[in-house]
Motif scaffolding. Structure first.
Motif, mmCIF file in Angstrom:
data_model
loop_
_atom_site.group_PDB
_atom_site.id
_atom_site.type_symbol
_atom_site.label_atom_id
_atom_site.label_comp_id
_atom_site.label_asym_id
_atom_site.label_seq_id
_atom_site.Cartn_x
_atom_site.Cartn_y
_atom_site.Cartn_z
ATOM 1 N N ILE A 1 39.175 39.603 52.451
ATOM 2 C CA ILE A 1 39.423 40.239 51.146
ATOM 3 C C ILE A 1 40.014 39.220 50.173
ATOM 4 C CG2 ILE A 1 40.842 41.958 49.961
ATOM 5 C CD1 ILE A 1 40.483 43.756 52.435
ATOM 6 N N LEU A 2 40.895 38.369 50.674
ATOM 7 C CA LEU A 2 41.497 37.345 49.825
ATOM 8 C C LEU A 2 40.426 36.430 49.242
ATOM 9 C CD1 LEU A 2 44.732 35.680 50.025
ATOM 10 C CD2 LEU A 2 42.875 34.100 50.368
ATOM 11 N N HIS A 3 39.489 35.990 50.086
ATOM 12 C CA HIS A 3 38.436 35.096 49.599
ATOM 13 C C HIS A 3 37.444 35.825 48.698
ATOM 14 C CE1 HIS A 3 39.431 31.389 51.643
ATOM 15 N NE2 HIS A 3 39.684 32.074 52.753
ATOM 16 N N LEU A 4 37.105 37.058 49.013
ATOM 17 C CA LEU A 4 36.153 37.807 48.192
ATOM 18 C C LEU A 4 36.755 38.287 46.878
ATOM 19 C CD1 LEU A 4 34.289 39.921 50.882
ATOM 20 C CD2 LEU A 4 33.459 37.924 49.656
ATOM 21 N N SER A 5 38.085 38.327 46.796
ATOM 22 C CA SER A 5 38.720 38.798 45.562
ATOM 23 C C SER A 5 38.480 37.846 44.395
ATOM 24 C CB SER A 5 40.218 39.008 45.778
ATOM 25 O OG SER A 5 40.858 37.774 46.047
ATOM 26 N N VAL A 6 38.006 36.642 44.683
ATOM 27 C CA VAL A 6 37.659 35.702 43.610
ATOM 28 C C VAL A 6 36.568 36.291 42.724
ATOM 29 C CG1 VAL A 6 36.694 33.426 43.153
ATOM 30 C CG2 VAL A 6 38.368 33.714 44.951
ATOM 31 N N PHE A 7 35.664 37.073 43.340
ATOM 32 C CA PHE A 7 34.563 37.659 42.577
ATOM 33 C C PHE A 7 35.011 38.790 41.662
ATOM 34 C CE2 PHE A 7 32.387 35.898 46.365
ATOM 35 C CZ PHE A 7 31.660 34.929 45.692
ATOM 36 N N ALA A 8 36.265 39.207 41.746
ATOM 37 C CA ALA A 8 36.780 40.230 40.833
ATOM 38 C C ALA A 8 36.776 39.722 39.396
ATOM 39 C CB ALA A 8 38.192 40.653 41.243
ATOM 40 N N GLY A 9 36.751 38.412 39.229
ATOM 41 C CA GLY A 9 36.694 37.829 37.892
ATOM 42 C C GLY A 9 35.403 38.137 37.156
ATOM 43 N N TYR A 10 34.368 38.530 37.886
ATOM 44 C CA TYR A 10 33.115 38.905 37.244
ATOM 45 C C TYR A 10 33.199 40.306 36.648
ATOM 46 C CZ TYR A 10 30.985 34.836 39.410
ATOM 47 O OH TYR A 10 30.675 33.551 39.794
ATOM 48 N N VAL A 11 34.144 41.104 37.125
ATOM 49 C CA VAL A 11 34.309 42.473 36.637
ATOM 50 C C VAL A 11 35.410 42.541 35.583
ATOM 51 C CG1 VAL A 11 34.812 44.850 37.314
ATOM 52 C CG2 VAL A 11 33.521 43.371 38.856
ATOM 53 N N VAL A 12 36.552 41.952 35.900
ATOM 54 C CA VAL A 12 37.704 41.949 34.996
ATOM 55 C C VAL A 12 38.079 40.492 34.736
ATOM 56 C CG1 VAL A 12 40.104 42.644 34.712
ATOM 57 C CG2 VAL A 12 38.536 44.118 35.972
ATOM 58 N N PRO A 13 38.129 40.071 33.482
ATOM 59 C CA PRO A 13 38.470 38.672 33.199
ATOM 60 C C PRO A 13 39.821 38.279 33.805
ATOM 61 C CG PRO A 13 37.670 39.755 31.225
ATOM 62 C CD PRO A 13 37.820 40.820 32.271
ATOM 63 N N LEU A 14 39.882 37.105 34.368
ATOM 64 C CA LEU A 14 41.052 36.493 35.007
ATOM 65 C C LEU A 14 41.482 37.172 36.302
ATOM 66 C CD1 LEU A 14 43.253 35.578 31.916
ATOM 67 C CD2 LEU A 14 41.768 34.088 33.231
#
Length: 114
Positions: free
Chosen positions: A24-37
């Motif tokens: 989850i920690l590594h995949l949370s990087v892709f959250a930047g595609y949904v919410v900036p920063l």
């Protein structure tokens, strides 16, 4: 007909939960595609919350933060290099193209007359 196998909910081991949080920690990087920063903030928050509970998450969090800092530095260097190359290209190529444009413009002007 049961063959002696236990049925019921799967048993979660601490290692599998630690691996899940690492993923989850590594995949949370892709959250930047949904919410900036969010791709920068979410891994740091997960790491800070879970690092004392799971040592492997602490290691993955440090690796993830190192990767994010490295990518920030690489992006800044590439951006600065691109800006310098673009400005130099405009100046150098522009000065080299002025005589070519004068000659082509003159020839096309003469061709238009004929």
């Amino acid at each position: 007909m049961s063959q002696g196998f236990k049925t019921g909910p799967p048993v979660k081991s601490p290692e599998s939960e630690a691996n899940l949080w690492g993923m989850i920690l590594h995949l949370s990087v892709f959250a930047g595609y949904v919410v900036p920063l969010a791709g920068l903030v979410a891994p740091i928050i997960i790491w800070q919350i879970k690092k004392d509970q799971f040592p492997i998450v602490d290691q993955h969090g440090k690796n993830q933060l190192n990767w994010m800092i490295s990518m920030l530095i690489y992006s800044a260097v590439v951006g600065l290099f691109s800006l310098v190359v673009s400005l130099l290209s405009l100046v150098i190529i522009g000065f080299l193209l002025i005589p070519v444009l004068v000659i082509v413009g003159s020839l096309l002007g003469i061709a238009a007359i004929v």
